[in-house]
Scaffold this active site. Sequence first.
Site, mmCIF file in Angstrom:
data_model
loop_
_atom_site.group_PDB
_atom_site.id
_atom_site.type_symbol
_atom_site.label_atom_id
_atom_site.label_comp_id
_atom_site.label_asym_id
_atom_site.label_seq_id
_atom_site.Cartn_x
_atom_site.Cartn_y
_atom_site.Cartn_z
ATOM 1 N N HIS A 48 4.767 1.344 7.716
ATOM 2 C CA HIS A 48 5.993 1.450 6.912
ATOM 3 C C HIS A 48 7.078 1.824 7.915
ATOM 4 O O HIS A 48 7.250 2.990 8.248
ATOM 5 C CB HIS A 48 5.767 2.546 5.865
ATOM 6 C CG HIS A 48 6.949 2.879 5.023
ATOM 7 N ND1 HIS A 48 6.889 2.947 3.655
ATOM 8 C CD2 HIS A 48 8.226 3.202 5.340
ATOM 9 C CE1 HIS A 48 8.071 3.275 3.167
ATOM 10 N NE2 HIS A 48 8.893 3.444 4.167
ATOM 11 N N ASP A 87 4.041 -4.195 -3.111
ATOM 12 C CA ASP A 87 4.316 -2.757 -2.965
ATOM 13 C C ASP A 87 4.475 -2.136 -4.360
ATOM 14 O O ASP A 87 5.319 -1.274 -4.586
ATOM 15 C CB ASP A 87 5.571 -2.514 -2.112
ATOM 16 C CG ASP A 87 5.755 -1.037 -1.750
ATOM 17 O OD1 ASP A 87 4.825 -0.232 -1.978
ATOM 18 O OD2 ASP A 87 6.843 -0.694 -1.243
#
Lengths: 309, 438
Positions: free
Chosen positions: B186, B314
């Site tokens: 991330h 996500d």
Amino acid sequence: MKLASRDILSLEEMPREDIELILDTAHSMKEIIYRPIKKVPTLRGKTVVTLFYEASTRTRTSFELAAKYMSADTVSIATATSSVQKGETLKDTARTLRVMGSDCVIMRHPVSGSCHFLARVLDIPVINGGDGMHEHPTQGLLDMFTMREKKGRLEGLRVAIIGDIYHSRVARSNIWGLGKMGAKVVVCGPATLLPPEIERMGVQATTRVEEAVEGADVVMVLRLQLERQQRGLFPSSREYSRLWGITRERLNLAKPDALLMHPGPMNRGIEISTEVADSPQSTIEDQVTNGVAVRMAILYLLLGGGEEK
Amino acid sequence: MKLRGKPEPLLIRGGRVIDPAQGIDAELDLLLEDGRVKQLGHGLEPDGARVVEARGLWVVPGLIDMHVHLREPGEEWKEDIASGTRAAAAGGFTTVCAMPNTRPPVDDAPMVNSVLARAAEKAVVHVLPVGAVTRGLEGKELAEMGDMAEAGAVAFSDDGHPIADAEVMRCALEYGRMFGKPIIDHCQDPSLSREAVMHLGYWSTVLGLRGMPAAAEEVMVARDIILSRLTGGKVHIAHASTRGTVELLRQARAEGLPVTAEVTPVHLCLTDALVHEMAYDTRTKVNPPLRSAEDVAALRLALAGGIIGVVATDHAPHHQDDKEVEYNYAAFGISGLETAVPLLITELVHTGIISPEILVERMTAGPARVLSLSAGTLRVGSTADVTLIDPGLEKAVEPERFYSKGKNTPLAGRLLRGWPVLTVVAGHIVMRDGEVLV
Ligand SMILES: [Zn+2]
């Protein structure tokens, strides 16, 4: 006459006609403030709540006086808040206010957009008393009222706004309001305090204070939040005052009859020199009086104006 | 998986079979038997199989979502394996990868086993666990990646947090290379993204919200690419969101580095202007933030051209209490499983920006390649995971009807065209016409 919107959330959303109506109404309200007995019955029986999640004696008092001069009852709720919210949520608070029968809520809140959130939950008018770094529409209106009062117009004025534009809700409200009224706005401050793409809001941006002030009809100085210094957004208040502080010499670059404005409270000697702050060009005290008049106008138009006509 | 027993044979007849892994895009019949693909061809006979008429529908390999938050264990009120996998089935997904940032996090083999055991009990689609890169997702010491890989972790990630320490990332890549699993990062430099709640740009200026510069993502993507070059380790960039990231990926690809990336449907279809348009509605708050129109355009091109090889949602379900608050206080995330397919078909396929084949590739063979899975194809002999999509079906997004507990989507009320209508997992029909059947 009525306002197009039920709430006063931002000058970005406010139509030009509403701005004009508020400024015109404020003109007649100001006369009440100068009466020996400052009381008209216009809003008798109405309850106005000020809900302040951030301390601001100045703004809160201004709203409360405005309400009281028109015989409304006022309740003030001051709530301490931290970045991690504790206890009752804003949504719950809003519901409580609704069932208690309040007629209007004025909110000051450290988070941008929280007044929009409140307005979605409530079916009574919400007035933004300053939300985070977003807007402070009543301040923008009182600034415009003051300029119009002193200059006779807004159209064509060159207004320089100097300071921390990035975090300033006052700057944003003035940019939208003045833009709609045909004034030309120049914003100026250190590059770290100018937000990206600010020119797309219809202003000129510069980091050189002389360039901003040159030929201005109005020089509006913003309060510098000294904690930004700790965050590294500018190195020292000493350097800030040397590079961006408004001194007599710099003010002299503006038009000879230029107004000097400041939303207060001032850091004297940092963003503004005392000599300038106390000069005849300064409208700082008028802004305070006009603030009450503008807020009376808003309350009148939101709560009472519709019924009379 | 919850689905037990032998499924009845199924003949899916007359659909447009799109299987990019085999280079197929043709009107064919598909026969499923014993949970496997038995035959793919013209004029197949039912021979006792139940027949599903698929004329006018796309018949594609079961979709794979390699980036999903199932919230179990620890935050089951937001989502759990049962609700999350039912949402997946409703959205046409037959495989989801569960991110490890649960409470406690999945950072050792017993936790991987626990996720697999819970999935065996309750899941209605395949659940593949992703293990943490570092113990407790703290970004300091490596977690036991070898043990987790053996237990069934398909990749490693500290998702939710960037791997901020470059040395930790370097070690993770060096160590992880032994197991052949990618490190999913991330990418977000914490010093550049501190307190930010939306994209830094014109709209953050107007709204007075603290903005996250595209550079916060790009400096870490650049770092990861450089570390991949140093170590030979596989890097997978989670939820790429900026034009600069696309440029960096292009360079990495030109150099032949083992760097891959995914992009979410919302980052392909929505911009930061929506935060303004929806007047600070916290359902627009997602991390990374919705970006500018230029970023969206670059992401679309990158997806079409293969610079970004994967679409992943996500999926980040939240409880309404975490969203019905002031913008700064709201949780980041969008519940994405049930809107991915119709959003992408509406915005990208019906508009001619990408072809059905490419879209299907990025949701099947693409993620399968990154994770070295045998799934994502209708090749004879492979697991009978199949999704049927009606490209013409038009429906409004109704979060209150989501199977996910997370109703947090900025797409509520939007009319979308192109919905999944049948999901088959290992030969079992788990969703038909939007209804999850198990
Ligand atoms: Zn993430």
